[in-house]
Design a protein around this motif. Structure first.
Motif, PDB file in Angstrom:
ATOM      1  N   ASP A 139     -10.499  47.967  15.090  1.00 45.98           N
ATOM      2  CA  ASP A 139      -9.073  48.275  14.970  1.00 45.98           C
ATOM      3  C   ASP A 139      -8.281  47.303  15.838  1.00 45.98           C
ATOM      4  O   ASP A 139      -8.482  47.248  17.060  1.00 45.98           O
ATOM      5  CB  ASP A 139      -8.812  49.716  15.403  1.00 45.98           C
ATOM      6  CG  ASP A 139      -7.401  50.176  15.064  1.00 45.98           C
ATOM      7  OD1 ASP A 139      -6.600  49.338  14.584  1.00 45.98           O
ATOM      8  OD2 ASP A 139      -7.095  51.366  15.277  1.00 45.98           O
ATOM      9  N   CYS A 140      -7.376  46.548  15.242  1.00 49.92           N
ATOM     10  CA  CYS A 140      -6.591  45.554  15.978  1.00 49.92           C
ATOM     11  C   CYS A 140      -5.676  46.194  17.011  1.00 49.92           C
ATOM     12  O   CYS A 140      -5.322  45.559  18.013  1.00 49.92           O
ATOM     13  CB  CYS A 140      -5.759  44.714  15.006  1.00 49.92           C
ATOM     14  SG  CYS A 140      -6.739  43.747  13.837  1.00 49.92           S
ATOM     15  N   ASP A 141      -5.263  47.454  16.789  1.00 49.51           N
ATOM     16  CA  ASP A 141      -4.377  48.128  17.731  1.00 49.51           C
ATOM     17  C   ASP A 141      -5.050  48.409  19.068  1.00 49.51           C
ATOM     18  O   ASP A 141      -4.354  48.714  20.044  1.00 49.51           O
ATOM     19  CB  ASP A 141      -3.872  49.444  17.132  1.00 49.51           C
ATOM     20  CG  ASP A 141      -2.960  49.221  15.943  1.00 49.51           C
ATOM     21  OD1 ASP A 141      -2.250  48.191  15.946  1.00 49.51           O
ATOM     22  OD2 ASP A 141      -2.958  50.046  15.012  1.00 49.51           O
ATOM     23  N   ASN A 142      -6.350  48.316  19.125  1.00 47.65           N
ATOM     24  CA  ASN A 142      -7.072  48.581  20.368  1.00 47.65           C
ATOM     25  C   ASN A 142      -7.257  47.325  21.213  1.00 47.65           C
ATOM     26  O   ASN A 142      -8.022  47.353  22.184  1.00 47.65           O
ATOM     27  CB  ASN A 142      -8.447  49.191  20.060  1.00 47.65           C
ATOM     28  CG  ASN A 142      -8.337  50.557  19.432  1.00 47.65           C
ATOM     29  OD1 ASN A 142      -7.389  51.305  19.701  1.00 47.65           O
ATOM     30  ND2 ASN A 142      -9.285  50.910  18.580  1.00 47.65           N
ATOM     31  N   LEU A 174       3.768  42.708  16.601  1.00 47.32           N
ATOM     32  CA  LEU A 174       3.766  43.086  18.007  1.00 47.32           C
ATOM     33  C   LEU A 174       4.748  42.262  18.831  1.00 47.32           C
ATOM     34  O   LEU A 174       5.449  42.791  19.701  1.00 47.32           O
ATOM     35  CB  LEU A 174       2.351  42.937  18.573  1.00 47.32           C
ATOM     36  CG  LEU A 174       2.157  43.300  20.044  1.00 47.32           C
ATOM     37  CD1 LEU A 174       2.395  44.796  20.244  1.00 47.32           C
ATOM     38  CD2 LEU A 174       0.761  42.912  20.506  1.00 47.32           C
ATOM     39  N   ARG A 179      -5.420  43.982  23.355  1.00 47.73           N
ATOM     40  CA  ARG A 179      -4.229  43.386  23.960  1.00 47.73           C
ATOM     41  C   ARG A 179      -4.408  41.871  23.964  1.00 47.73           C
ATOM     42  O   ARG A 179      -5.519  41.361  24.146  1.00 47.73           O
ATOM     43  CB  ARG A 179      -3.992  43.893  25.382  1.00 47.73           C
ATOM     44  CG  ARG A 179      -5.076  43.525  26.392  1.00 47.73           C
ATOM     45  CD  ARG A 179      -4.731  44.068  27.759  1.00 47.73           C
ATOM     46  NE  ARG A 179      -5.766  43.751  28.753  1.00 47.73           N
ATOM     47  CZ  ARG A 179      -5.773  42.654  29.498  1.00 47.73           C
ATOM     48  NH1 ARG A 179      -4.792  41.760  29.357  1.00 47.73           N
ATOM     49  NH2 ARG A 179      -6.725  42.431  30.366  1.00 47.73           N
ATOM     50  N   ASN A 232       8.885  42.642  17.454  1.00 49.16           N
ATOM     51  CA  ASN A 232       9.323  43.996  17.130  1.00 49.16           C
ATOM     52  C   ASN A 232      10.828  44.106  17.370  1.00 49.16           C
ATOM     53  O   ASN A 232      11.301  43.978  18.494  1.00 49.16           O
ATOM     54  CB  ASN A 232       8.562  45.016  17.995  1.00 49.16           C
ATOM     55  CG  ASN A 232       8.718  46.422  17.474  1.00 49.16           C
ATOM     56  OD1 ASN A 232       9.814  46.840  17.123  1.00 49.16           O
ATOM     57  ND2 ASN A 232       7.602  47.140  17.416  1.00 49.16           N
ATOM     58  N   PHE A 247      -0.642  41.374  12.648  1.00 53.86           N
ATOM     59  CA  PHE A 247      -0.641  42.271  13.801  1.00 53.86           C
ATOM     60  C   PHE A 247       0.177  41.698  14.957  1.00 53.86           C
ATOM     61  O   PHE A 247       1.038  42.378  15.523  1.00 53.86           O
ATOM     62  CB  PHE A 247      -2.081  42.533  14.250  1.00 53.86           C
ATOM     63  CG  PHE A 247      -2.190  43.257  15.560  1.00 53.86           C
ATOM     64  CD1 PHE A 247      -1.884  44.600  15.648  1.00 53.86           C
ATOM     65  CD2 PHE A 247      -2.595  42.585  16.701  1.00 53.86           C
ATOM     66  CE1 PHE A 247      -1.978  45.270  16.863  1.00 53.86           C
ATOM     67  CE2 PHE A 247      -2.696  43.239  17.911  1.00 53.86           C
ATOM     68  CZ  PHE A 247      -2.383  44.590  17.998  1.00 53.86           C
ATOM     69  N   GLU A 297      -4.329  47.557   7.653  1.00 52.37           N
ATOM     70  CA  GLU A 297      -3.394  48.628   7.992  1.00 52.37           C
ATOM     71  C   GLU A 297      -3.804  49.973   7.406  1.00 52.37           C
ATOM     72  O   GLU A 297      -3.473  51.028   7.964  1.00 52.37           O
ATOM     73  CB  GLU A 297      -1.990  48.268   7.518  1.00 52.37           C
ATOM     74  CG  GLU A 297      -1.350  47.102   8.257  1.00 52.37           C
ATOM     75  CD  GLU A 297      -1.747  45.737   7.713  1.00 52.37           C
ATOM     76  OE1 GLU A 297      -1.136  44.735   8.098  1.00 52.37           O
ATOM     77  OE2 GLU A 297      -2.700  45.693   6.890  1.00 52.37           O
TER      78      GLU A 297
END
Length: 320
Positions: free
Chosen positions: A301-304, A199, A306, A202, A195, A177
């Motif tokens: 980056d894990c946010d990139n 996700l 799906r 939430n 992550f 993070e």
């Protein structure tokens, strides 16, 4: 003064045993498809199930019989190394001979005869390797032409796209993070767990979904008991399964259910009816394999990424 050159070396990790998929492509052959349906029907006719059997027992029995039949009739898809397609015993022997001459050249302090023998062996090795690669490429082109003539467009374009892709190294790290790089296996697994937990659970999104629903338009008159799906509806939902998709934790592709014949369809219908009446799912249906697919941006980056869930069910998720 001495100059030291250093570099970061990736530690070699032992890869786990990968479960090979069933070779469902053989079902396109009429003889193999007939044997698969015949063997599966014989397996399912003498069923151990009864009216009191639970959904878990029905799914376990059906998946076990399909797996046994597919193992016997279709076999597994063998993973082959790209180099092994053209690197055969002839290449291996000539490379070993060159390596021996290389060691001899160093042991003899680069004498003229040892150096000449090594150069000739290396020249011969390159010549053989070029010939093997050329034969391999010609064989691939003939295979593509054969697939195009047989109208196997999925395999045809799959091989075309595979040849266009550049080499991509395996990523064995990620960022936490705070943006720091994590390299140990436990840290990476914990990062991905946090992550996807954030996700998929939430609270703000869940609260928005609950508050956005208009309960004023809902009345008791709208409540009606739906009838369980018919055999024809289950058959239609089964046929809507897309071919060539990755299986779930059960490692059973959709084609194994779609091409299973009437006896397989009957067991799937009884399973769906049992789930409908008892309102309980098999345990395997509650487990999914989440495959992270990179959208764009930094691959660390894990946010990139799906997540693509792979569920072990003969019926598509949107048809349940």
């Amino acid at each position: 003064m001495s100059r030291i050159r250093g570099r970061i070396s990736n530690a070699r990790k032992d890869k786990g045993t990968r479960v090979l998929k069933f070779d469902y492509g053989k079902l396109k052959e009429p003889g193999v498809a007939y044997d698969y349906v015949k063997n599966l029907n014989e397996q399912l006719k003498d069923s151990e199930l009864n009216e009191q059997s639970t959904a878990e027992e029905r799914w376990g029995y059906l998946s076990r019989k399909i797996e046994e039949t597919a193992e016997q009739t279709l076999g597994r898809i063998k993973n082959t190394n790209k180099v092994d397609d053209w690197y055969d015993d002839e290449c291996r022997l000539i490379t070993e001979e060159k390596n021996k001459l290389y060691l001899r050249m160093h042991n003899e302090k680069f004498t003229r005869s040892a150096l000449e023998d090594y150069r000739q062996a290396r020249k011969k090795e390159k010549k053989v390797h070029r010939r093997k690669k050329r034969e391999h490429i010609n064989g691939k082109l003939e295979e593509l032409e054969h697939q195009r003539n047989k109208n196997e467009m999925r395999l045809f374009y799959g091989e075309i796209n595979k040849s266009r892709k550049d080499f991509k190294p395996r990523i064995s790290m990620c960022r936490n993070e705070d943006g720091d790089i994590i390299g140990d296996e436990d840290g990476i697994l914990n990062r991905w767990q946090r992550f996807y937990k954030n996700l998929l659970t939430n609270e703000e999104i869940l609260e928005h979904d609950l508050t956005s629903y208009n309960y004023d338009n809902f009345s008791n008159n709208d409540v009606r008991e739906e009838q369980p799906p018919s055999l024809e509806e289950v058959k239609m939902a089964l046929e809507k399964q897309k071919n060539g998709k990755a299986p779930g934790v059960d490692n059973l592709q959709a084609e194994l259910f779609k091409r299973g014949g009437q006896e397989c369809l009957k067991h799937i219908f009884e399973l769906i009816t049992c789930i409908w009446k008892n309102e309980t799912l098999p345990d395997d249906w509650n487990n999914s394999i989440i495959c992270p697919l990179l959208k764009k941006g930094d691959p660390l980056d894990c946010d990139n990424y799906r997540g693509r869930p792979l569920s072990p069910s003969p019926i598509p998720r949107d048809q349940r």
